[in-house]
Motif scaffolding. Sequence first.
Motif, PDB file in Angstrom:
ATOM      1  N   MET A   1      68.370  57.721  70.763  1.00 53.30           N
ATOM      2  CA  MET A   1      68.582  59.071  71.578  1.00 53.30           C
ATOM      3  C   MET A   1      70.120  59.331  71.381  1.00 53.30           C
ATOM      4  O   MET A   1      71.013  58.373  71.211  1.00 53.30           O
ATOM      5  CB  MET A   1      68.500  58.282  73.032  1.00 53.30           C
ATOM      6  N   VAL A   2      70.380  60.579  71.190  1.00 51.25           N
ATOM      7  CA  VAL A   2      71.690  61.003  70.894  1.00 51.25           C
ATOM      8  C   VAL A   2      71.982  61.993  72.151  1.00 51.25           C
ATOM      9  O   VAL A   2      71.415  63.200  72.066  1.00 51.25           O
ATOM     10  CB  VAL A   2      71.748  61.901  69.602  1.00 51.25           C
ATOM     11  N   ASP A   3      73.074  61.757  72.775  1.00 50.40           N
ATOM     12  CA  ASP A   3      73.495  62.775  73.837  1.00 50.40           C
ATOM     13  C   ASP A   3      74.967  62.334  73.992  1.00 50.40           C
ATOM     14  O   ASP A   3      75.350  60.970  74.250  1.00 50.40           O
ATOM     15  CB  ASP A   3      72.806  62.900  75.061  1.00 50.40           C
ATOM     16  N   ASP A   4      76.133  63.085  74.225  1.00 50.86           N
ATOM     17  CA  ASP A   4      77.428  62.776  74.672  1.00 50.86           C
ATOM     18  C   ASP A   4      77.509  62.666  75.997  1.00 50.86           C
ATOM     19  O   ASP A   4      78.413  62.206  76.547  1.00 50.86           O
ATOM     20  CB  ASP A   4      78.248  63.929  74.082  1.00 50.86           C
ATOM     21  N   ARG A  24      59.262  46.063  73.948  1.00 49.73           N
ATOM     22  CA  ARG A  24      59.490  45.600  72.911  1.00 49.73           C
ATOM     23  C   ARG A  24      60.263  46.680  71.617  1.00 49.73           C
ATOM     24  O   ARG A  24      60.762  46.312  70.701  1.00 49.73           O
ATOM     25  CB  ARG A  24      58.457  44.935  72.278  1.00 49.73           C
ATOM     26  N   VAL A  25      60.115  48.062  72.264  1.00 49.09           N
ATOM     27  CA  VAL A  25      60.727  49.078  71.447  1.00 49.09           C
ATOM     28  C   VAL A  25      62.183  49.226  71.691  1.00 49.09           C
ATOM     29  O   VAL A  25      62.666  49.128  72.820  1.00 49.09           O
ATOM     30  CB  VAL A  25      60.116  50.323  71.753  1.00 49.09           C
ATOM     31  N   LYS A  26      62.897  49.060  70.579  1.00 53.63           N
ATOM     32  CA  LYS A  26      64.373  49.083  70.572  1.00 53.63           C
ATOM     33  C   LYS A  26      64.740  50.371  70.529  1.00 53.63           C
ATOM     34  O   LYS A  26      64.277  51.290  69.757  1.00 53.63           O
ATOM     35  CB  LYS A  26      65.058  48.357  69.337  1.00 53.63           C
ATOM     36  N   TYR A  52      63.114  53.951  62.173  1.00 52.42           N
ATOM     37  CA  TYR A  52      63.165  55.089  63.199  1.00 52.42           C
ATOM     38  C   TYR A  52      61.929  55.880  63.013  1.00 52.42           C
ATOM     39  O   TYR A  52      61.593  56.255  61.784  1.00 52.42           O
ATOM     40  CB  TYR A  52      64.481  55.896  63.022  1.00 52.42           C
ATOM     41  N   SER A  53      61.347  56.348  63.937  1.00 53.63           N
ATOM     42  CA  SER A  53      60.405  57.198  63.970  1.00 53.63           C
ATOM     43  C   SER A  53      60.433  58.492  64.922  1.00 53.63           C
ATOM     44  O   SER A  53      59.854  59.650  64.666  1.00 53.63           O
ATOM     45  CB  SER A  53      58.796  56.756  64.140  1.00 53.63           C
TER      46      SER A  53
END
Length: 143
Positions: A1-4, A24-26, A52-53
């Motif tokens: 996840m990418v957000d400022d 269990r998903v990081k 990463y997917s």
Amino acid sequence: MVDDEVFNIFAVQGLMRVLGLDQRVKIDVCYNGEQSVNFIRKAIEEDDVDRYSLILTDCSMPFMDGYEASNIIRRLLRQAKGKELEIVAITGHVEPDYLKKATENGINQVFPKPMPILELGKILCNLKFIDEIPTNLLRRDTE
């Protein structure tokens, strides 16, 4: 996840919990595009290109926006064994010029903020993160 914006990250994480995303998903969190590119570079250096997917990204961020980061990530992964992943933008910019810019930079899908939970559910199902969208959410959507 990418957000400022930390709030946006917490909101999407909350949607993922409601959808029953397996704990269990990081989920790695980045606060700008430059950090996300560095995460991908590290995965490549560690010979773990399958780490990463899915990338959920904002488009307007300091240091490096989501468009540029997506473009660089696509190039890095092509050079490292041709790996593909899903890049989804969650943004306030869904006007035609921005949608075109997203496509040109390798973003697969664009959703307005806030992201509809059913759309996130469909993405997570398609990528096999969850088996199905909870029926109570499907019922609510048809009412």
